[in-house]
Design a protein around this motif. Structure first.
Motif, PDB file in Angstrom:
ATOM      1  N   LEU A   1      -1.983   1.681  -4.999  1.00  0.00           N
ATOM      2  CA  LEU A   1      -1.656   3.098  -4.932  1.00  0.00           C
ATOM      3  C   LEU A   1      -2.840   3.852  -4.344  1.00  0.00           C
ATOM      4  O   LEU A   1      -3.960   3.720  -4.818  1.00  0.00           O
ATOM      5  N   GLN A   2      -2.560   4.660  -3.349  1.00  0.00           N
ATOM      6  CA  GLN A   2      -3.605   5.327  -2.593  1.00  0.00           C
ATOM      7  C   GLN A   2      -4.341   6.391  -3.394  1.00  0.00           C
ATOM      8  O   GLN A   2      -3.958   6.725  -4.523  1.00  0.00           O
TER       9      GLN A   2
ATOM     10  N   SER B   1      -3.217   8.839  -6.369  1.00  0.00           N
ATOM     11  CA  SER B   1      -1.990   8.302  -6.947  1.00  0.00           C
ATOM     12  C   SER B   1      -2.321   7.459  -8.181  1.00  0.00           C
ATOM     13  O   SER B   1      -3.038   6.463  -8.091  1.00  0.00           O
ATOM     14  N   TRP B   2      -1.769   7.870  -9.319  1.00  0.00           N
ATOM     15  CA  TRP B   2      -2.044   7.204 -10.589  1.00  0.00           C
ATOM     16  C   TRP B   2      -0.774   7.234 -11.419  1.00  0.00           C
ATOM     17  O   TRP B   2      -0.182   8.292 -11.614  1.00  0.00           O
ATOM     18  N   HIS B   3      -0.355   6.097 -11.919  1.00  0.00           N
ATOM     19  CA  HIS B   3       0.861   6.030 -12.732  1.00  0.00           C
ATOM     20  C   HIS B   3       0.696   4.907 -13.748  1.00  0.00           C
ATOM     21  O   HIS B   3       0.877   3.734 -13.433  1.00  0.00           O
TER      22      HIS B   3
ATOM     23  N   HIS C   1       4.526  10.671  -6.800  1.00  0.00           N
ATOM     24  CA  HIS C   1       4.456  10.087  -8.139  1.00  0.00           C
ATOM     25  C   HIS C   1       5.819   9.602  -8.643  1.00  0.00           C
ATOM     26  O   HIS C   1       5.945   8.489  -9.155  1.00  0.00           O
TER      27      HIS C   1
ATOM     28  N   LEU D   1       7.182   6.169  -7.409  1.00  0.00           N
ATOM     29  CA  LEU D   1       6.427   4.936  -7.641  1.00  0.00           C
ATOM     30  C   LEU D   1       7.181   3.867  -8.441  1.00  0.00           C
ATOM     31  O   LEU D   1       7.094   2.689  -8.096  1.00  0.00           O
TER      32      LEU D   1
ATOM     33  N   MET E   1      -5.180   1.405  -8.317  1.00  0.00           N
ATOM     34  CA  MET E   1      -4.713   2.793  -8.262  1.00  0.00           C
ATOM     35  C   MET E   1      -5.853   3.718  -7.840  1.00  0.00           C
ATOM     36  O   MET E   1      -7.014   3.456  -8.114  1.00  0.00           O
TER      37      MET E   1
ATOM     38  N   ASP F   1       0.869  -1.178   0.000  1.00  0.00           N
ATOM     39  CA  ASP F   1       0.000   0.000   0.000  1.00  0.00           C
ATOM     40  C   ASP F   1       0.906   1.227   0.000  1.00  0.00           C
ATOM     41  O   ASP F   1       1.649   1.450   0.956  1.00  0.00           O
ATOM     42  N   VAL F   2       0.850   2.028  -1.067  1.00  0.00           N
ATOM     43  CA  VAL F   2       1.865   3.053  -1.293  1.00  0.00           C
ATOM     44  C   VAL F   2       1.348   4.466  -1.034  1.00  0.00           C
ATOM     45  O   VAL F   2       0.389   4.916  -1.650  1.00  0.00           O
TER      46      VAL F   2
END
Length: 164
Positions: A109-110, A113-115, A89, A92, A131, A84-85
């Motif tokens: 990803l909390q 947070s999107w990658h 950004h 990551l 994500m 759980d990050v």
């Protein structure tokens, strides 16, 4: 700064429930000892309201909620099921590399947070990826503690909760 276009599709609600049901351990990367931080709030919920073994990863803090912290995922006593990050950004890809190296099953990803590249690389390495969702909100929502919008409505219902 431009907002990244979202083309990647994550797991459905039943699939996220299944990920949470199968997990036995969660490592919170970027865990904080400050009660005002989201990671601290999530950590208190996971410790008090779930069966998960919770690990805290933060190289500068010695202890969180009475538990030791670990400098990296490689220092954990076991491979976590969910990573759980709570990191920025640009961090990551490095977190993904660590998660792959330790054999984690899910990269989570909390909120916020999107990658896309990290999601594609994680999936290619065999990890499940979630994500822009909160583990605490998802767990509570699936177990009768939250409205779909993510907050406690205070409504008493005869609906049965989903058992994990």
């Amino acid at each position: 700064m431009t907002v990244e276009e979202r083309t990647w599709t994550g797991p459905s609600a039943p699939e996220r429930l299944n990920l949470l049901r199968q997990a036995k351990s969660i490592a919170i990367v970027g865990a904080s000892d400050k009660p005002s931080r989201a990671s601290y709030f999530v950590a208190t919920y996971l410790q008090s309201s779930t069966r998960y073994k919770v690990y805290f990863v933060n190289p500068v803090v010695k202890e969180i909620l009475g538990q030791p912290t670990y400098a990296s995922l490689a220092d954990l006593p076991e491979s976590p099921d969910i990573v759980d990050v709570f990191r920025k950004h640009d961090d990551l890809p490095g977190v993904l590399d660590e998660a792959i190296a330790v054999g984690a099953k899910t990269l989570w990803l909390q909120l916020g947070s999107w990658h896309e590249d990290v999601a594609r690389d994680a999936a290619a390495a065999g990890l499940d990826v979630v994500m822009d969702r909160c583990v605490k909100i998802e767990h509570a929502r699936f177990h009768g503690g939250l409205h779909l919008a993510g907050f406690d409505t205070g409504v008493i219902s005869s609906k049965r909760q989903v058992l994990a």
